[in-house]
Motif scaffolding. Structure first.
Motif, PDB file in Angstrom:
ATOM      1  N   GLU A  75     -61.611 -19.398  33.251  1.00  0.00           N
ATOM      2  CA  GLU A  75     -62.609 -19.255  34.312  1.00  0.00           C
ATOM      3  C   GLU A  75     -63.032 -17.797  34.480  1.00  0.00           C
ATOM      4  O   GLU A  75     -64.215 -17.487  34.645  1.00  0.00           O
ATOM      5  CB  GLU A  75     -62.048 -19.801  35.628  1.00  0.00           C
ATOM      6  CG  GLU A  75     -61.833 -21.303  35.630  1.00  0.00           C
ATOM      7  CD  GLU A  75     -60.509 -21.729  34.971  1.00  0.00           C
ATOM      8  OE1 GLU A  75     -60.215 -22.931  35.013  1.00  0.00           O
ATOM      9  OE2 GLU A  75     -59.776 -20.877  34.414  1.00  0.00           O
ATOM     10  N   GLY A  76     -62.047 -16.898  34.454  1.00  0.00           N
ATOM     11  CA  GLY A  76     -62.363 -15.482  34.598  1.00  0.00           C
ATOM     12  C   GLY A  76     -63.179 -14.951  33.433  1.00  0.00           C
ATOM     13  O   GLY A  76     -64.134 -14.175  33.615  1.00  0.00           O
ATOM     14  N   PHE A  77     -62.820 -15.374  32.221  1.00  0.00           N
ATOM     15  CA  PHE A  77     -63.595 -14.960  31.056  1.00  0.00           C
ATOM     16  C   PHE A  77     -65.022 -15.521  31.126  1.00  0.00           C
ATOM     17  O   PHE A  77     -65.989 -14.838  30.773  1.00  0.00           O
ATOM     18  CB  PHE A  77     -62.918 -15.428  29.767  1.00  0.00           C
ATOM     19  CG  PHE A  77     -61.733 -14.602  29.345  1.00  0.00           C
ATOM     20  CD1 PHE A  77     -61.745 -13.220  29.465  1.00  0.00           C
ATOM     21  CD2 PHE A  77     -60.600 -15.203  28.802  1.00  0.00           C
ATOM     22  CE1 PHE A  77     -60.650 -12.444  29.060  1.00  0.00           C
ATOM     23  CE2 PHE A  77     -59.511 -14.450  28.396  1.00  0.00           C
ATOM     24  CZ  PHE A  77     -59.540 -13.067  28.523  1.00  0.00           C
ATOM     25  N   ALA A  78     -65.145 -16.769  31.553  1.00  0.00           N
ATOM     26  CA  ALA A  78     -66.465 -17.406  31.613  1.00  0.00           C
ATOM     27  C   ALA A  78     -67.403 -16.637  32.537  1.00  0.00           C
ATOM     28  O   ALA A  78     -68.610 -16.514  32.258  1.00  0.00           O
ATOM     29  CB  ALA A  78     -66.338 -18.854  32.064  1.00  0.00           C
ATOM     30  N   LYS A  79     -66.872 -16.091  33.626  1.00  0.00           N
ATOM     31  CA  LYS A  79     -67.695 -15.321  34.548  1.00  0.00           C
ATOM     32  C   LYS A  79     -68.281 -14.077  33.884  1.00  0.00           C
ATOM     33  O   LYS A  79     -69.283 -13.532  34.340  1.00  0.00           O
ATOM     34  CB  LYS A  79     -66.879 -14.927  35.790  1.00  0.00           C
ATOM     35  CG  LYS A  79     -66.649 -16.078  36.749  1.00  0.00           C
ATOM     36  CD  LYS A  79     -66.200 -15.600  38.112  1.00  0.00           C
ATOM     37  CE  LYS A  79     -64.763 -15.130  38.121  1.00  0.00           C
ATOM     38  NZ  LYS A  79     -64.291 -14.818  39.497  1.00  0.00           N
ATOM     39  N   ARG A  80     -67.626 -13.648  32.814  1.00  0.00           N
ATOM     40  CA  ARG A  80     -68.103 -12.485  32.066  1.00  0.00           C
ATOM     41  C   ARG A  80     -68.866 -12.886  30.803  1.00  0.00           C
ATOM     42  O   ARG A  80     -69.140 -12.037  29.949  1.00  0.00           O
ATOM     43  CB  ARG A  80     -66.906 -11.596  31.694  1.00  0.00           C
ATOM     44  CG  ARG A  80     -66.291 -10.876  32.884  1.00  0.00           C
ATOM     45  CD  ARG A  80     -67.242  -9.845  33.461  1.00  0.00           C
ATOM     46  NE  ARG A  80     -67.640  -8.881  32.450  1.00  0.00           N
ATOM     47  CZ  ARG A  80     -66.918  -7.823  32.117  1.00  0.00           C
ATOM     48  NH1 ARG A  80     -65.777  -7.573  32.738  1.00  0.00           N
ATOM     49  NH2 ARG A  80     -67.333  -6.999  31.177  1.00  0.00           N
ATOM     50  N   GLY A  81     -69.174 -14.183  30.684  1.00  0.00           N
ATOM     51  CA  GLY A  81     -69.944 -14.642  29.538  1.00  0.00           C
ATOM     52  C   GLY A  81     -69.142 -14.825  28.266  1.00  0.00           C
ATOM     53  O   GLY A  81     -69.700 -14.924  27.172  1.00  0.00           O
ATOM     54  N   ILE A  82     -67.810 -14.877  28.389  1.00  0.00           N
ATOM     55  CA  ILE A  82     -66.933 -15.067  27.234  1.00  0.00           C
ATOM     56  C   ILE A  82     -66.679 -16.557  27.064  1.00  0.00           C
ATOM     57  O   ILE A  82     -66.252 -17.243  27.997  1.00  0.00           O
ATOM     58  CB  ILE A  82     -65.608 -14.301  27.421  1.00  0.00           C
ATOM     59  CG1 ILE A  82     -65.896 -12.791  27.492  1.00  0.00           C
ATOM     60  CG2 ILE A  82     -64.622 -14.610  26.294  1.00  0.00           C
ATOM     61  CD1 ILE A  82     -64.691 -11.946  27.861  1.00  0.00           C
TER      62      ILE A  82
END
Length: 303
Positions: A75-82
């Motif tokens: 989830e945290g990575f997704a917020k950064r577009g990862i």
């Protein structure tokens, strides 16, 4: 060197030295960790910096490196577009970075790698990791933690570090989430006095791990040094398992200012009391660097 001796076997034989704070070591090397991903950002951008931080601790006398995956979540990575796949690669890289540091350390003593899984609040990056009580059920928390624990376990660490857990409900979710992964775990709470950060009595919180076969050690981390003695004794009494402790320096984190205040209170003179209370893995968390770990290793006769 990596070890054929398991960490559980080492704990049965004596005391093991943990590393210190990843973030302060990276910051001291000049890296900016103001991002919400914290040290996990460097897995994507400068993984060599993470390896060098682990290496500094191994050379200081640490036997166990805790990976830079504390704040690494899908989830945290997704917020950064990862992407999901890239996020999984970065989680696995956190384990490999610690393994590479162990290879470079070129020491004769056994070395182990602990894959860090921080609490749900670490992903939120709003200070709630020090409060718990997120408004999520145990089932929801288990669904959050299980996917990344599966990825971390598949990367081949020696142990999973379920750490800085503020809430017994989240501990229950984590204990469910590690079942069947084939990798042992330790469980450490962040505490204040004789309670979890969410306010539950430590007797009840530690009791959750007493019958969990996957759990090889229980204890506390990211707390004030003065809170260790009582918590360690409670953990040992309630669970009968080896105790792991790695408190902060004793300084206080100001979440609004994003800065540490006060003076360190962590001293090697406290170690004997922690050992007498049952501690078999001892290290440091925030603001405890290689110098502090060298002091611990020296005091424990491990260096």
């Amino acid at each position: 060197m990596t070890s054929t001796l398991t960490l559980a076997e080492a704990l049965a034989a004596g005391t093991v030295v943990l590393d210190g704070g990843m973030s302060n070591q990276l910051e001291s090397a000049g890296h900016d960790l103001s991002d919400e991903l914290w040290s996990a950002r460097l897995l994507a951008e400068q993984p060599e910096a993470v390896t060098e931080a682990h290496l500094a601790y191994f050379r200081a006398g640490a036997d166990v490196a805790i990976t830079a995956s504390y704040q690494a979540t899908f989830e945290g990575f997704a917020k950064r577009g990862i992407s999901h796949d890239r996020g999984a690669e970065l989680m696995a890289l956190s384990v490999e970075s610690a393994r590479e540091a162990a290879r470079r350390a070129r020491v004769s003593r056994p070395l182990w790698v602990a894959a860090s899984a921080g609490p749900y609040g670490a992903m939120l990056a709003d200070g709630s990791e020090y409060r718990g009580r997120y408004g999520l059920s145990v089932d929801e928390l288990e669904r959050f933690h299980r996917p990344r624990l599966e990825v971390l376990a598949a990367a081949g660490p020696d142990v999973l570090a379920l750490e800085t857990v503020p809430d017994a409900d989240e501990a229950a979710a984590l204990l469910r989430a590690v079942r069947g992964l084939g990798v042992p775990a330790w469980l450490t709470y962040s505490v204040a006095g004789g309670r979890t950060r969410a306010g539950q009595p430590l007797e009840e919180a530690f009791a959750l791990a007493a019958e969990a076969d996957e759990v090889i050690a229980v204890g506390v981390n990211c707390c004030a040094p003065q809170d260790v003695d009582g918590a360690a004794a409670t953990a040992a009494r309630v669970t009968g398992k080896p105790v792991v402790v790695y408190p902060n320096s004793g300084e206080t984190w100001d979440a609004e200012a994003r800065a540490w205040t006060g003076r360190p209170t962590f001293t090697v003179g406290q170690l004997k009391g922690w050992q007498q209370a049952g501690a078999r893995m001892i290290g440091g968390c925030c603001r405890v660097g290689p110098e502090g770990i060298s002091g611990i290793a020296g005091a424990l006769g491990a260096k």
